[in-house]
Design a protein around this motif. Structure first.
Motif, PDB file in Angstrom:
ATOM      1  N   SER A 126      15.904   8.623  35.482  1.00 63.52           N
ATOM      2  CA  SER A 126      15.607   8.135  36.832  1.00 63.52           C
ATOM      3  C   SER A 126      16.706   8.581  37.790  1.00 63.52           C
ATOM      4  CB  SER A 126      15.468   6.623  36.836  1.00 63.52           C
ATOM      5  OG  SER A 126      16.578   6.018  36.217  1.00 63.52           O
ATOM      6  N   VAL A 133      16.518  12.285  38.450  1.00 62.24           N
ATOM      7  CA  VAL A 133      15.522  12.610  39.457  1.00 62.24           C
ATOM      8  C   VAL A 133      16.093  12.420  40.847  1.00 62.24           C
ATOM      9  CG1 VAL A 133      13.287  11.992  40.419  1.00 62.24           C
ATOM     10  CG2 VAL A 133      13.587  12.069  37.958  1.00 62.24           C
ATOM     11  N   ASN A 183      16.240  15.264  43.621  1.00 58.09           N
ATOM     12  CA  ASN A 183      15.699  15.145  44.975  1.00 58.09           C
ATOM     13  C   ASN A 183      16.775  15.342  46.038  1.00 58.09           C
ATOM     14  OD1 ASN A 183      13.074  14.685  44.118  1.00 58.09           O
ATOM     15  ND2 ASN A 183      13.400  12.462  43.948  1.00 58.09           N
ATOM     16  N   ILE A 230       9.168   9.070  32.599  1.00 54.97           N
ATOM     17  CA  ILE A 230       9.293   9.652  33.928  1.00 54.97           C
ATOM     18  C   ILE A 230       9.363  11.159  33.850  1.00 54.97           C
ATOM     19  CG2 ILE A 230      10.883   9.937  35.845  1.00 54.97           C
ATOM     20  CD1 ILE A 230      11.726   7.068  35.447  1.00 54.97           C
ATOM     21  N   ARG A 290      10.904  19.771  35.163  1.00 53.87           N
ATOM     22  CA  ARG A 290      11.252  18.820  34.118  1.00 53.87           C
ATOM     23  C   ARG A 290      12.739  18.885  33.851  1.00 53.87           C
ATOM     24  NH1 ARG A 290       6.375  20.139  31.210  1.00 53.87           N
ATOM     25  NH2 ARG A 290       4.908  18.404  31.367  1.00 53.87           N
TER      26      ARG A 290
END
Lengths: 335, 335
Positions: free
Chosen positions: A251, A254, A258, A281, A288
DNA sequence: AGCATTATTGAAAATGCTTACATTTTGCGC
DNA sequence: GCGCAAAATGTAAGCATTTTCAATAATGCT
């Protein structure tokens, strides 16, 4: 006809129906052998006829064991422990154990309250998943007089077992590879939620650096809340750019992904992004994220298996069970 | 000194230590009032001194109740039920109930095995989360003689309660809005895993269409496995383009998102993507997916609260508890 | 058939608690 | 002080099992 008329059926009812003593019925349901086939059949017929189900509570009292084990987990992320629970429950089912579920938030007295509760319930054993135990919590836990298994957290409690993955070694090997290639601008971003795991990870990284005659100082601490950490990272990557960014959970990886993107840092062209823990997730993100696949299901299953061994008095030769991880290269790394 | 020497402390030990009868001790620990303050103090001192913890198993036998309730959930997605469990456990803690956890895979006899187990354990009640119960499963469940609460699944079982979200109404309102704007090229993609929920959703959508004098036929069935569904969707969106794509879970919505992108369909410029169920995944995807926020925590908490009411003999006026959803517009929709 | 074994069964104690009922203590008015 | 009601405490009977030990039935052998 009505439910209230239905009288409860006990071992006496069955004994009566079958025309034997309750001791015999007990022998039949416990499969203790020494009952003549003929009477055994009679009793079994009576059991079916009356729909008798032995009362586990009374059994628990008579036998001084409940075939129940207590599972203690943090109340936060079922995302990560779901598979652990699945593994644990599957094995529990095989060995006919029931599982009671207890969650800990981080409040101070919570742990001793939970333990009080577990002691009262006379669970046969306790399995604990908690990556960060405070000293006082450990102390309370050590005073426990039942078999204990820790998942993912190696303790020094001599009477309990540990089932875990060796993050230190995992990170050592990973970072070693990078250093061999001459890549040494590596950081790890994490909050302080899991101090033990983090210190394991950092010790692995540091060892790799030392063997290359270097010193690791790439620990970047981020705020605990997701949205805060997001902002923090956004700010951070507007000023910094590294070869490799490692984070504890996908998490967070990610979030790194971003925020890098939003700051014009291309992944993996400019920066490799790696997550230590994997969850579902990761199936859904593009690119990936390269990560270690933690054998969660096996962690849970093994923990429960070890527990059954402890409870059966089988000698557990090993107190520590170290599971293998697999590093999976995906699209977020070029190296 | 050694553990084995430590003798178990029962209500007798305490009575003895305090110089009273066991009945008095029982009265003290159950706070039944009618004990003189002076003796109460003596007893409490003895309890502390000996470290006495009442044996819940014996209490269970004497009282014919276990203060334990069984929770039955599908073994698949802790991702979605994590919050439900959190809510449930928090309320359970308040009312001093223990929770035993039971998972169902989809094998045929599993449910009756689980129930057999629960009956033996003499749980006071059962809470079931399962979006798709087969007829035979429902039958087995209906024969249960304990209070039951269903989460997310409205049953016709007269002696049980239901806590759920009204998907039908939710989808009705959503689709209505689109139709009012003249947008009617809407599809819903789903696998067959949750037939009940799906049929609710479709009934809501259909109602909206009918009220606009139209007929809905946009149900696209996809394979169950994630990777299969991914391929399927990739293939599908290479041939089709719709105004609005609705899917049941955000994991699937992400698959839609990714496959649209790979086929040159821009979200939300070309197509709105909507997910019915929300999970933490949605925090991590760009664009974020417009979705209904299901009050998972509340579902769990309310279910447990209703259960406590049933067990306390408080009259439960309502059998059905419908919770509100909130539709959250995010970046995956332009309309 | 008679006896010694052995295989089956039953009786009763134990498990740790609650609670209805019985008994003892206390407090109060006279 | 006495009597009586109320308060406090104790006694013992459940609760549904398991299990030890004793009793009985079955078997084999002579």
């Amino acid at each position: 006809m009505s439910n209230s008329e239905k009288k409860k059926v006990t071992i006496y009812s069955v004994a009566n129906e079958a025309g034997v003593s309750l001791a015999t019925v007990s022998r039949v349901i416990n499969d203790s052998g020494l009952v003549k086939q003929e009477t055994k059949d009679k009793v079994e017929a009576a059991i079916v006829k009356l729909g008798y189900r032995p009362n586990a509570v009374a059994q628990g009292l008579a036998l001084k064991k409940t075939t129940t084990i207590a599972l203690v987990v943090p109340d936060s992320s079922f995302l990560y422990i779901g598979k652990i629970i699945n593994g644990l429950l599957d094995v529990a089912k095989i060995y006919k154990y029931n599982i009671t579920l207890h969650t800990t938030s981080s409040s101070i007295n919570e742990m001793s309250e939970i333990i009080d509760n577990i002691v009262k319930s006379r669970a046969d054993g306790v399995i604990i998943y908690n990556e960060s135990l405070s000293n006082s919590e450990s102390e309370v836990l050590n005073s426990f007089q039942v078999p204990m298994v820790y998942i993912g957290h190696k303790t020094t409690n001599l009477s309990s077992c540990n089932v875990y993955v060796d993050y230190s070694q995992a990170l050592y090997e990973l970072v070693n590879e990078y250093l061999d290639k001459g890549i040494d601008d590596i950081i790890i971003v994490e909050d302080r939620k899991n101090p033990d795991t983090i210190s394991q990870i950092i010790s692995g990284i540091s060892r790799a650096y030392e063997e290359h005659g270097k010193k690791f100082d790439g620990y970047v601490e981020i705020p605990e809340q997701y949205h805060n950490s997001y902002e923090f990272l956004n700010e951070y990557f507007s000023r910094h750019k590294h070869d490799v960014v490692i984070s504890m959970r996908d998490s967070q990886a990610v979030a790194v992904l971003n925020t890098c993107r939003e700051n014009g840092i291309r992944v993996p062209e400019d920066t490799d992004v790696i997550s230590v823990l994997d969850s579902r997730i990761n199936d859904m993100v593009r690119p990936r994220i390269s990560s270690f696949v933690i054998p969660s299901y096996d962690l849970g299953a093994l923990a429960m298996r070890v527990m059954t061994k402890m409870l059966n008095g089988e000698t557990v030769k090993e107190r520590d069970y170290k599971l293998n991880y697999i590093y999976e290269r995906k699209a977020s790394t070029k190296n």
